[in-house]
Design a protein around this motif. Sequence first.
Motif, PDB file in Angstrom:
ATOM      1  N   THR A  89       0.848  -1.185   0.000  1.00 42.39           N
ATOM      2  CA  THR A  89       0.000   0.000   0.000  1.00 42.39           C
ATOM      3  C   THR A  89       0.888   1.240   0.000  1.00 42.39           C
ATOM      4  OG1 THR A  89      -1.878   1.058   1.100  1.00 42.39           O
ATOM      5  CG2 THR A  89      -0.175   0.138   2.526  1.00 42.39           C
ATOM      6  N   THR A  90       0.283   2.409   0.054  1.00 42.04           N
ATOM      7  CA  THR A  90       1.036   3.658   0.090  1.00 42.04           C
ATOM      8  C   THR A  90       1.327   4.051   1.535  1.00 42.04           C
ATOM      9  OG1 THR A  90      -0.937   5.054   0.216  1.00 42.04           O
ATOM     10  CG2 THR A  90      -0.158   4.404  -1.989  1.00 42.04           C
ATOM     11  N   TRP A  91       2.319   4.930   1.689  1.00 42.56           N
ATOM     12  CA  TRP A  91       2.635   5.410   3.033  1.00 42.56           C
ATOM     13  C   TRP A  91       1.460   6.202   3.622  1.00 42.56           C
ATOM     14  CZ3 TRP A  91       5.919   4.336   6.737  1.00 42.56           C
ATOM     15  CH2 TRP A  91       7.090   3.641   6.431  1.00 42.56           C
ATOM     16  N   ASP A  92       0.847   7.041   2.815  1.00 44.01           N
ATOM     17  CA  ASP A  92      -0.264   7.835   3.347  1.00 44.01           C
ATOM     18  C   ASP A  92      -1.385   6.944   3.855  1.00 44.01           C
ATOM     19  OD1 ASP A  92       0.855  10.312   3.020  1.00 44.01           O
ATOM     20  OD2 ASP A  92      -0.050  10.687   1.058  1.00 44.01           O
ATOM     21  N   LEU A  93      -1.745   5.925   3.092  1.00 40.34           N
ATOM     22  CA  LEU A  93      -2.826   5.046   3.540  1.00 40.34           C
ATOM     23  C   LEU A  93      -2.404   4.266   4.776  1.00 40.34           C
ATOM     24  CD1 LEU A  93      -5.625   3.901   3.202  1.00 40.34           C
ATOM     25  CD2 LEU A  93      -4.714   2.235   1.565  1.00 40.34           C
ATOM     26  N   ALA A  94      -1.155   3.792   4.812  1.00 37.35           N
ATOM     27  CA  ALA A  94      -0.685   3.026   5.978  1.00 37.35           C
ATOM     28  C   ALA A  94      -0.704   3.887   7.233  1.00 37.35           C
ATOM     29  CB  ALA A  94       0.716   2.487   5.712  1.00 37.35           C
ATOM     30  N   LEU A  95      -0.141   5.095   7.156  1.00 40.07           N
ATOM     31  CA  LEU A  95      -0.082   5.953   8.344  1.00 40.07           C
ATOM     32  C   LEU A  95      -1.463   6.473   8.718  1.00 40.07           C
ATOM     33  CD1 LEU A  95       3.216   7.938   7.659  1.00 40.07           C
ATOM     34  CD2 LEU A  95       2.888   5.954   9.135  1.00 40.07           C
ATOM     35  N   ASP A  96      -2.285   6.800   7.724  1.00 35.41           N
ATOM     36  CA  ASP A  96      -3.660   7.229   8.030  1.00 35.41           C
ATOM     37  C   ASP A  96      -4.425   6.120   8.740  1.00 35.41           C
ATOM     38  OD1 ASP A  96      -3.192   9.668   6.852  1.00 35.41           O
ATOM     39  OD2 ASP A  96      -4.241   9.205   4.978  1.00 35.41           O
ATOM     40  N   THR A  97      -4.231   4.893   8.283  1.00 39.50           N
ATOM     41  CA  THR A  97      -4.912   3.757   8.906  1.00 39.50           C
ATOM     42  C   THR A  97      -4.475   3.583  10.350  1.00 39.50           C
ATOM     43  OG1 THR A  97      -5.133   2.623   6.777  1.00 39.50           O
ATOM     44  CG2 THR A  97      -5.292   1.263   8.767  1.00 39.50           C
ATOM     45  N   VAL A  98      -3.165   3.616  10.577  1.00 33.37           N
ATOM     46  CA  VAL A  98      -2.654   3.443  11.937  1.00 33.37           C
ATOM     47  C   VAL A  98      -3.146   4.567  12.842  1.00 33.37           C
ATOM     48  CG1 VAL A  98      -0.577   3.378  13.361  1.00 33.37           C
ATOM     49  CG2 VAL A  98      -0.632   2.147  11.180  1.00 33.37           C
ATOM     50  N   ALA A  99      -2.992   5.804  12.396  1.00 34.61           N
ATOM     51  CA  ALA A  99      -3.400   6.936  13.233  1.00 34.61           C
ATOM     52  C   ALA A  99      -4.896   6.901  13.517  1.00 34.61           C
ATOM     53  CB  ALA A  99      -3.014   8.245  12.554  1.00 34.61           C
ATOM     54  N   GLY A 100      -5.704   6.561  12.516  1.00 37.54           N
ATOM     55  CA  GLY A 100      -7.145   6.495  12.734  1.00 37.54           C
ATOM     56  C   GLY A 100      -7.530   5.435  13.746  1.00 37.54           C
ATOM     57  N   ARG A 101      -6.932   4.267  13.651  1.00 36.57           N
ATOM     58  CA  ARG A 101      -7.233   3.195  14.609  1.00 36.57           C
ATOM     59  C   ARG A 101      -6.758   3.570  16.007  1.00 36.57           C
ATOM     60  NH1 ARG A 101     -10.058   0.465  15.430  1.00 36.57           N
ATOM     61  NH2 ARG A 101      -9.352  -1.691  15.604  1.00 36.57           N
ATOM     62  N   LEU A 102      -5.591   4.214  16.108  1.00 40.50           N
ATOM     63  CA  LEU A 102      -5.097   4.628  17.421  1.00 40.50           C
ATOM     64  C   LEU A 102      -6.034   5.638  18.062  1.00 40.50           C
ATOM     65  CD1 LEU A 102      -1.253   4.997  16.721  1.00 40.50           C
ATOM     66  CD2 LEU A 102      -2.424   3.113  17.874  1.00 40.50           C
ATOM     67  N   ARG A 103      -6.528   6.584  17.287  1.00 44.79           N
ATOM     68  CA  ARG A 103      -7.473   7.569  17.833  1.00 44.79           C
ATOM     69  C   ARG A 103      -8.747   6.880  18.324  1.00 44.79           C
ATOM     70  NH1 ARG A 103      -5.652  10.905  13.507  1.00 44.79           N
ATOM     71  NH2 ARG A 103      -7.361  10.086  12.201  1.00 44.79           N
TER      72      ARG A 103
END
Length: 698
Positions: A80-94
């Motif tokens: 996947t892309t970095w943006d999608l990976a980091l967005d996914t992680v940050a969203g789940r953490l929130r």
Amino acid sequence: MSEPPSRTPEVDTHCPYCALQCGTRLTGGQDIGVTLRPADFPVNRGRLCQKGWTAPDVLAAADRLTEPLLRTADGRLTGTTWDLALDTVAGRLRELRARYGPDAVAVFGGGGLTNEKAYLLGKFARLALGTSQIDYNGRFCMSSAAAAGNAAFGVDRGLPFPVTDLATADTVLLAGANVAETMPPLMQHLDTAELIVIDPRHTPTAQRAKLHLQPAPGSDLALALGLLHITVVDGLTDEEYVRRRTHGFEAAVRRAMAWWPERVEAVTGVPAGAQRTAVRMLAEARNAYVLTGRGVEQHSQGTDTAAAFINLALALGLPGSGHGGYGCLTGQGNGQGGREHGQKADQLPGYRSLTDPADRAHVAGVWGVPPESLPGPGRTAYPLLDSLGSDHGPRALLVFGSNPVVSAPYAAHVAERLASLDLLVVADFVPSETARRADVVLPVTQWAEEEGTLTSLEGRVLRRRALLAPPAHVRTDLEVLHGLAVRLGQPPHGYPTVPGDVFDELRAASRGGGADYSGISYRRLDAGEVLHWPCPDTEPTHPGTPRLFLERFAHPDGRARLAEVDHRGPAEHTSAAYPLYATTGRVLAHYQSGAQTRRVAELHGAEPEPFISVHPDTAARVGAADHALARVTSARGSMTGRIRLDPTMRPDTLFIPFHFPGDGRANLFTHPALDPRSGMPEFKLSAVRLEPLPEATP
């Protein structure tokens, strides 16, 4: 006219493996490959071990992670892309923090991370996540020695003197340390010394020894108490040193008086005469050193055992004397710096305490937050892993630089806890056994692709320099932390991505702390200055402190503390069901969980599979033949390996290396019993049985 040939890129840096941090010079590039040669650096003096020579091979690992991976609905990890990976992680953490609170998210770091990574990881956990739940794999390595050293000396530095001082030794006691395999270049500094080796196995180091004491597993503390008993009773104590430079001698000796040589022999199996010889060798030497390693520390009484060997060194007048000392042989590449700058559950940068108001205020001031906003101490490594996914534990885990599926005790249970998480994120450069179980995998740079600093076992701060640019879609750990922190609402400037900028902030955070780096800079290191901490920012410029304790110890009164300790035995004993002891450790060809070294053809060829070292008589009793497959089973689980007959083994003891995955994991049977002070698990002793297996077993 033709252009002159361009110069081949070349950098001076350090080996990526153990805490010796041997000096190396790298030459080459991605297109022509990387070659390595040893540097004439003080600790290795132009030599390297097999792992160091082959280190560039890891850079070209066939399964190198080169793009972020996201687990899809069908269970596969997909690019996947970095943006999608980091967005996914940050969203789940929130989401998880909002639902369960900040401690629903945990962080697990590593003793191989640079100082900059370890520092920023601790800051990220405590500010961006607001969690107290952060610890690291160094808890499985150095924590007992660190706890004992802090209590005795007021500060913990593996070797409070340069490695090169060992070359002046007449006698060196190595307790639970097999440096001929784990740190081979160190042996050249011990060439002229008479060695006393304490180890249940007749290791390659023991083969070099003048005297080998072979205690029963788990009895090292009784032996250390007995050596102190002999020192006192035979009149070999340095009484003037004890009077002038220590506290607690009488209380420590009262405990040791119950451990006369014959009683020690009955408990440990070490002959009384050999005990007396060991003490005489140390006491009569002009320069003597007592060094401990994981063999005596990775026990549920590991802190007390390390303290007992410190007591012996203090009774002999060695630490800070200028003619010897005590030291602990730090294991991981940045095992020293990694435990100084904030990725431990109970510490802030600079060896500051999370429970000390002044320490909290200092670090909070550097970070620009109120002191009361910093969380308190969290769980140490194994309790943290044990709590994952439970009602009272974290629901998400971020792993940087560690592979707990292989390296943690009671590994099958830890794997189950990881599987129970709502989110597992792993940052690594190869698909480790832990990364393969992750929901999100973030590919990060390797050692020859990044800048930073590490701190060797002697407290010397070293520069790691990059030779190569990383693959196009690989990021540094600092960039990963920056990307996540910004997505979690943190100011971008608070999470620099330039290592030098992070180090400057680390310097400020450590100023005035036990491990003070404030006077160390990239400019000074790059100019070739040799800088050991503490190195405060003073005028005139501080030269660093290669030798600690020459005038005073780090306690307010300047005196060392002897510890009042007593032997209490291991967490479990042998029985009819489990009649043998098993101990774990390293071998020359591999390192830690083996995630790197098992990908190097030469190293894999040298040790391709797990094995079980066993005395021939023990093997014969259970019908196990040399080179045949066998199973080692404890009350917690079983591993499979190939029998390796060794007549030097104790008949009651098996040895299994812990570098291998799958059913070959030694940590499937190891005990999670913890040292109450350090949180160290009892890796070095498990009650087990040995059973032969049919050759068809996978």
